[in-house]
Design a protein around this motif. Structure first.
Motif, PDB file in Angstrom:
ATOM      1  N   UNK A 174       0.941  -1.123  -0.058  1.00  0.00           N
ATOM      2  CA  UNK A 174       0.034  -0.108  -0.141  1.00  0.00           C
ATOM      3  C   UNK A 174       0.829   1.344  -0.109  1.00  0.00           C
ATOM      4  N   UNK A 175       0.743   1.882  -0.989  1.00  0.00           N
ATOM      5  CA  UNK A 175       1.446   3.222  -1.093  1.00  0.00           C
ATOM      6  C   UNK A 175       0.669   4.272  -1.918  1.00  0.00           C
ATOM      7  N   UNK A 176      -0.441   4.644  -1.404  1.00  0.00           N
ATOM      8  CA  UNK A 176      -1.340   5.644  -2.137  1.00  0.00           C
ATOM      9  C   UNK A 176      -2.270   6.135  -1.353  1.00  0.00           C
ATOM     10  N   UNK A 177      -2.029   6.808  -0.238  1.00  0.00           N
ATOM     11  CA  UNK A 177      -2.714   7.395   0.758  1.00  0.00           C
ATOM     12  C   UNK A 177      -3.347   8.858   0.172  1.00  0.00           C
ATOM     13  N   UNK A 178      -2.706   9.451  -0.556  1.00  0.00           N
ATOM     14  CA  UNK A 178      -3.144  10.861  -1.118  1.00  0.00           C
ATOM     15  C   UNK A 178      -3.427  10.867  -2.545  1.00  0.00           C
ATOM     16  N   UNK A 295     -10.989  -4.638   0.199  1.00  0.00           N
ATOM     17  CA  UNK A 295     -11.319  -3.383   0.670  1.00  0.00           C
ATOM     18  C   UNK A 295     -10.744  -3.070   2.025  1.00  0.00           C
ATOM     19  N   UNK A 296     -10.647  -3.899   2.741  1.00  0.00           N
ATOM     20  CA  UNK A 296     -10.019  -3.941   4.085  1.00  0.00           C
ATOM     21  C   UNK A 296      -8.408  -3.723   3.748  1.00  0.00           C
ATOM     22  N   UNK A 297      -7.815  -4.518   3.126  1.00  0.00           N
ATOM     23  CA  UNK A 297      -6.286  -4.077   2.842  1.00  0.00           C
ATOM     24  C   UNK A 297      -6.170  -2.922   2.238  1.00  0.00           C
ATOM     25  N   UNK A 298      -7.210  -2.349   1.308  1.00  0.00           N
ATOM     26  CA  UNK A 298      -6.892  -0.862   0.571  1.00  0.00           C
ATOM     27  C   UNK A 298      -7.246  -0.086   1.834  1.00  0.00           C
ATOM     28  N   UNK A 299      -7.823  -0.117   2.545  1.00  0.00           N
ATOM     29  CA  UNK A 299      -8.305   0.785   3.885  1.00  0.00           C
ATOM     30  C   UNK A 299      -7.030   0.725   4.864  1.00  0.00           C
ATOM     31  N   UNK A 300      -6.542  -0.086   5.079  1.00  0.00           N
ATOM     32  CA  UNK A 300      -5.691  -0.274   6.287  1.00  0.00           C
ATOM     33  C   UNK A 300      -4.171  -0.514   6.029  1.00  0.00           C
ATOM     34  N   UNK A 301      -3.981  -1.167   4.965  1.00  0.00           N
ATOM     35  CA  UNK A 301      -2.659  -1.692   4.735  1.00  0.00           C
ATOM     36  C   UNK A 301      -2.118  -2.689   5.747  1.00  0.00           C
ATOM     37  N   UNK A 316      -5.189  -9.597  12.623  1.00  0.00           N
ATOM     38  CA  UNK A 316      -4.496  -8.677  12.305  1.00  0.00           C
ATOM     39  C   UNK A 316      -3.846  -8.882  10.947  1.00  0.00           C
ATOM     40  N   UNK A 317      -3.771  -7.876  10.102  1.00  0.00           N
ATOM     41  CA  UNK A 317      -3.164  -7.852   8.722  1.00  0.00           C
ATOM     42  C   UNK A 317      -1.770  -8.452   8.775  1.00  0.00           C
ATOM     43  N   UNK A 318      -1.048  -7.890   9.763  1.00  0.00           N
ATOM     44  CA  UNK A 318       0.321  -8.439   9.828  1.00  0.00           C
ATOM     45  C   UNK A 318       0.338  -9.777   9.827  1.00  0.00           C
ATOM     46  N   UNK A 350       8.018  -2.472  10.923  1.00  0.00           N
ATOM     47  CA  UNK A 350       8.703  -1.563  11.831  1.00  0.00           C
ATOM     48  C   UNK A 350       8.391  -0.099  11.165  1.00  0.00           C
ATOM     49  N   UNK A 351       8.955   0.054   9.959  1.00  0.00           N
ATOM     50  CA  UNK A 351       9.158   1.590   9.311  1.00  0.00           C
ATOM     51  C   UNK A 351       7.857   1.796   8.841  1.00  0.00           C
ATOM     52  N   UNK A 352       7.119   1.017   8.546  1.00  0.00           N
ATOM     53  CA  UNK A 352       5.675   1.299   7.616  1.00  0.00           C
ATOM     54  C   UNK A 352       5.798   0.956   6.339  1.00  0.00           C
ATOM     55  N   UNK A 353       4.482   0.752   5.587  1.00  0.00           N
ATOM     56  CA  UNK A 353       4.487   0.733   4.240  1.00  0.00           C
ATOM     57  C   UNK A 353       4.614   2.192   3.745  1.00  0.00           C
ATOM     58  N   UNK A 354       4.754   2.181   2.244  1.00  0.00           N
ATOM     59  CA  UNK A 354       4.673   3.287   1.660  1.00  0.00           C
ATOM     60  C   UNK A 354       3.791   4.312   2.225  1.00  0.00           C
TER      61      UNK A 354
END
Length: 380
Positions: A174-178, A295-301, A316-318, A350-354
């Motif tokens: 996931x790398x498109x929050x904006x 949809x859930x994966x797109x919403x939360x990553x 948990x997605x992780x 740890x660092x987060x998705x995009x």
């Protein structure tokens, strides 16, 4: 900012004679103004410049003239694939700089600006005429992975086994929050935009290549697809290559994240082939639950819940990503990639998705966000 990378990844074992050991990646980028980050319609000039720098590489236009694609060749190891990804990014970045532009890797354009025009070509214009307003600002960019298979029959059977893992591949990428200056609240707004097209999401379960092809042909006949190569499913047999094509991932900020997506995808395809060889059928999954999981994966990553499609419950997605890696562990270990993949996944968590990193950069201002996703940041 620390980001996951695979610069020191162990090379995969070379087995060029086995189609399922071959893979390649198509990366889509946005061409933008170097200071504003606003989409620019001058991608054709960047593509021409990149082709002049490297005539052997595959540089292609996308639907809108603010987008550009780079495609690797057929690779057999992660080291080979990583080298080709880095080379293509370097050449496209240099070509953009020569035009007074910049190249960014994000699933959607984070900064406001007018979208490019429809790219030249009869097929692009048929697409524009068919889908009208759906495509006028559709600047969605993905990371598409191709994995070699012996034939289309096996491609269809393999995809049935991949259904439970497609939402996890999306969450991981996931790398498109904006979108055009606004925070959408989603981790992958690109995927949400893609759902506006008919036939998007996880594909139906098909019993044969013939059934798949008949279904696609019917959609074309009904006028909702422009042609047989137009399906929007997250996984499909390639229309022109002997591969399984996964179109689930957002454009990756770094080469490392593109390579992680490709390595895991290849291992999943190979594991699915092992299941088929052992006579194990893919699990039956409720299509409505599949839609909910995407949809859930797109919403939360990776920063929230996911849906276990087999157990039919929220987890948990992780945890789902860890299960996916365990499912493919034998193949990853055989290719000497398991330790590297586990390390990279731990880095993502740890660092987060995009998406999470974009938001962290944006909190420091537009310049910080643009710097975080500029391609030349990694390759210069």
């Amino acid at each position: 900012m620390n980001t996951p990378a695979v610069e020191n990844a162990e090379p995969a074992v070379e087995r060029a004679t086995e189609p399922s050991r071959t893979f390649g990646v198509e990366e889509e980028f946005l061409v933008v103004g170097p200071e504003s980050g606003a989409p620019s319609g001058r991608a054709p000039a960047v593509l021409a410049g990149a082709a002049d720098l490297d005539p052997q590489h595959g540089f292609h236009p996308e639907l809108l003239t603010s987008q550009a694609e780079a495609a690797t060749g057929v690779c057999t190891s992660s080291a080979q694939l990583g080298g080709q990804l880095r080379s293509a990014r370097e050449r496209m970045s240099r070509a953009a700089h020569a035009e007074g532009l910049a190249l960014i890797s994000s699933g959607t354009p984070p900064f406001p600006g007018e979208p490019g025009a429809i790219s030249p070509g009869a097929r692009f214009h048929r697409i524009a005429e068919t889908y009208r307003a759906v495509v006028t600002d559709y600047q969605a960019c993905g990371c598409h992975v191709h994995v070699g298979v012996p034939d289309r029959e096996q491609a269809v059977a393999v995809i049935n086994h991949l259904h439970p893992w497609l939402p996890s591949l999306l969450a991981m990428s996931a790398n498109s929050p904006f979108h055009l200056g606004a925070d959408t609240g989603y981790a992958s707004w690109r995927l949400v935009q893609q759902t506006r097209f008919p036939g998007s999401g996880i594909p139906p379960r098909f019993r044969s290549a013939a059934e798949h092809d008949e279904h696609v042909a019917r959609l074309v006949e009904c006028g909702v697809l422009v042609d047989e190569a137009m399906s929007f499913w997250l996984a499909r047999p390639s229309a022109h290559l002997p591969t399984v094509e996964l179109r689930v991932a957002d454009a990756a900020t770094t080469v490392g994240e593109s390579l992680l997506q490709a390595v895991v995808t290849r291992a999943l395809v190979r594991t699915a082939q092992r299941e088929l060889d052992a006579g194990r059928e893919a699990p039956e999954i409720d299509p409505r639950l599949e839609q909910a999981a995407v949809w859930t994966a797109a919403r939360h990553g990776l920063d929230g819940p996911g849906i276990d499609l087999v157990a039919r419950r929220r987890v948990r997605s992780a945890e789902l990503v860890h299960r996916m890696i365990r499912w493919a562990a034998t193949e990853l270990e055989e290719n000497r990639e398991l330790a590297t993949v586990r390390k990279l996944v731990a880095g993502l968590l740890h660092c987060g998705t995009g998406a999470r990193r974009q938001r962290a950069a944006a909190a420091r201002g537009d310049r910080a966000l643009l710097a975080a996703i500029r391609v030349e940041r990694e390759v210069r």
